[in-house]
Design a protein around this motif. Structure first.
Motif, PDB file in Angstrom:
ATOM      1  N   ALA A 174      23.597  68.949  25.896  1.00 21.83           N
ATOM      2  CA  ALA A 174      23.316  70.163  25.136  1.00 21.83           C
ATOM      3  C   ALA A 174      21.980  70.778  25.516  1.00 21.83           C
ATOM      4  O   ALA A 174      21.814  72.000  25.473  1.00 21.83           O
ATOM      5  N   LEU A 175      21.010  69.925  25.921  1.00 26.55           N
ATOM      6  CA  LEU A 175      19.677  70.408  26.275  1.00 26.55           C
ATOM      7  C   LEU A 175      19.534  70.677  27.776  1.00 26.55           C
ATOM      8  O   LEU A 175      18.422  70.909  28.251  1.00 26.55           O
ATOM      9  N   ALA A 176      20.650  70.666  28.491  1.00 22.54           N
ATOM     10  CA  ALA A 176      20.628  70.905  29.945  1.00 22.54           C
ATOM     11  C   ALA A 176      19.730  69.888  30.657  1.00 22.54           C
ATOM     12  O   ALA A 176      18.950  70.248  31.529  1.00 22.54           O
ATOM     13  N   GLY A 177      19.831  68.642  30.253  1.00 23.40           N
ATOM     14  CA  GLY A 177      19.109  67.580  30.951  1.00 23.40           C
ATOM     15  C   GLY A 177      18.156  66.786  30.090  1.00 23.40           C
ATOM     16  O   GLY A 177      17.919  65.610  30.329  1.00 23.40           O
ATOM     17  N   GLY A 178      17.571  67.411  29.084  1.00 22.71           N
ATOM     18  CA  GLY A 178      16.634  66.685  28.234  1.00 22.71           C
ATOM     19  C   GLY A 178      15.495  67.568  27.751  1.00 22.71           C
ATOM     20  O   GLY A 178      15.602  68.795  27.723  1.00 22.71           O
ATOM     21  N   LEU A 179      14.398  66.928  27.395  1.00 22.35           N
ATOM     22  CA  LEU A 179      13.204  67.622  26.920  1.00 22.35           C
ATOM     23  C   LEU A 179      12.372  68.076  28.109  1.00 22.35           C
ATOM     24  O   LEU A 179      12.394  67.449  29.163  1.00 22.35           O
ATOM     25  N   ARG A 180      11.591  69.142  27.927  1.00 24.69           N
ATOM     26  CA  ARG A 180      10.865  69.726  29.054  1.00 24.69           C
ATOM     27  C   ARG A 180       9.357  69.706  28.846  1.00 24.69           C
ATOM     28  O   ARG A 180       8.868  69.742  27.715  1.00 24.69           O
TER      29      ARG A 180
END
Length: 362
Positions: free
Chosen positions: A68-74
């Motif tokens: 959902a987050l397109a890969g994770g935290l940024r």
């Protein structure tokens, strides 16, 4: 005649300040001020060095959430996690922190206002043991019993857990990243923003890389100055945590407390139920809210599927209430394994109807 001294307001001269009748002096160097030319040059340099030119992504380890987050935290993001007491906010956040450092070489720092370092160690052993042994691995109670036992012949932590299911493996796994995980025994009296910033910078300098930052929890960070209201203190803290995330180029994950009036069984918690909600909602890049699935699932799922009621109690619903860089209003569910101090990493989209508030059917 001596030189004429003149002070011209910013409004009078298009934002320029003239002192002593001379031309405006050049502004002092501000490291935060860059021309687009500099930004382009920095980006090109990263590409030439084989580095990512965009934000750095830190997987959470929860598969459905990372999707959902397109890969994770940024990097540079301030992430907030709220929810009712006892629903596993620290548990989930610690799993995210652990995942962030085992998937690479980067460090992490955990500002713990709620638990001492040994309690964190117990939880990490449980998480590592379950990573290998799943639901059959040792529990938190077993881990505590091992630590509390006396007159053992073990000469190392690994030996002490040798006869447990997955315990020795967990200790070896921890050793592989223990030098990169820093636990700060934070104090609600003494560990303010300045101390947080200094510790984060020290870890970044020691490892030469930006750390993943976890603060548990935001409302316990003290703010100097008498007479400040709750809203003012929370606003100051959340603004400063956001600044740390941008300056260090790290994700900063902070657990947040709810208003007491919102801690009602059977009521769905939202962003506006958090203490200092207006500042939190504005400054945060991502907001997660946890709710017990049993408390917010629609009544008809309980009335006509009574066998499912107990199953609903075993799941937590994580809602992405805000996501500045992507999709939000996503509702995911993860199974509790609190006896092992963790959640199952494989989640799924909630299929049942959820409501804001319901009357209990037991």
């Amino acid at each position: 005649m001596g030189a004429m001294t003149a002070t011209v307001s910013t409004a009078d001269q298009g934002g320029l300040v003239v002192v002593d009748g001379s031309s405006p002096s050049a502004p002092a160097h501000d490291p935060r001020l860059k021309s687009l030319t500099t930004v382009l040059a920095d980006t090109t340099a990263k590409i030439q060095q084989g580095r990512s030119a965009g934000a750095r992504v830190w997987p959470t380890g929860f598969d459905a959430l990372d999707t959902a987050l397109a890969g994770g935290l940024r990097s540079g993001e301030l992430i907030l996690m709220g929810g009712p007491q006892g629903l596993g906010k620290t548990t989930m956040a610690l799993q995210m922190l652990r995942r962030a450092i085992v998937t690479g070489t980067r460090p992490a720092i955990f500002f713990s206002y709620e638990h001492d370092a040994h309690a964190v160690l117990e939880r990490l052993i449980a998480i590592e043991a379950a990573d290998l042994g799943g639901s059959e691995a040792l529990t938190l109670n077993t881990i505590r019993q091992v630590f509390e036992s006396r007159h053992t012949r073990a000469t190392s932590l690994e030996e002490q857990f040798a006869n447990t299911r997955g315990g020795a493996h967990a200790v070896r796994a921890l050793a592989r990243y223990s030098d990169r995980l820093h636990i700060h025994a934070s104090s609600g009296m003494h560990t303010g923003i300045d101390q947080i910033r200094a510790a984060v910078q020290a870890v970044a300098e020691e490892h030469g890389q930006a750390p993943f930052v976890l603060v548990d929890y935001l409302q316990k960070v003290p703010v100097p100055g008498a007479g400040l209201g709750d809203e003012e203190r929370i606003t100051h803290v959340v603004e400063q945590l956001k600044d740390i995330a941008l300056t260090v180029e790290s994700p900063v994950l902070a657990i947040v407390a709810a208003e007491k009036a919102s801690l009602v069984a059977g009521k769905r918690m939202r962003v506006h139920d958090l203490r200092g909600s207006s500042a939190l909602a504005y400054e945060a890049d991502v907001v997660f809210i946890l709710n017990d699935k049993y408390d917010i699932v629609a009544r008809h799922h309980l009335m006509y599927h009574l066998d499912m009621a107990e199953r609903f109690r075993q799941w937590v619903v994580l809602t992405i209430e805000k996501n500045r860089g992507g999709i939000d209003k996503v509702e995911l569910e993860f199974q509790k394994r609190f006896e092992q101090g963790r959640f199952e990493r494989e989640g799924r989209i909630v299929q049942e109807q959820l409501i804001e508030e319901r009357i209990f059917v037991d």
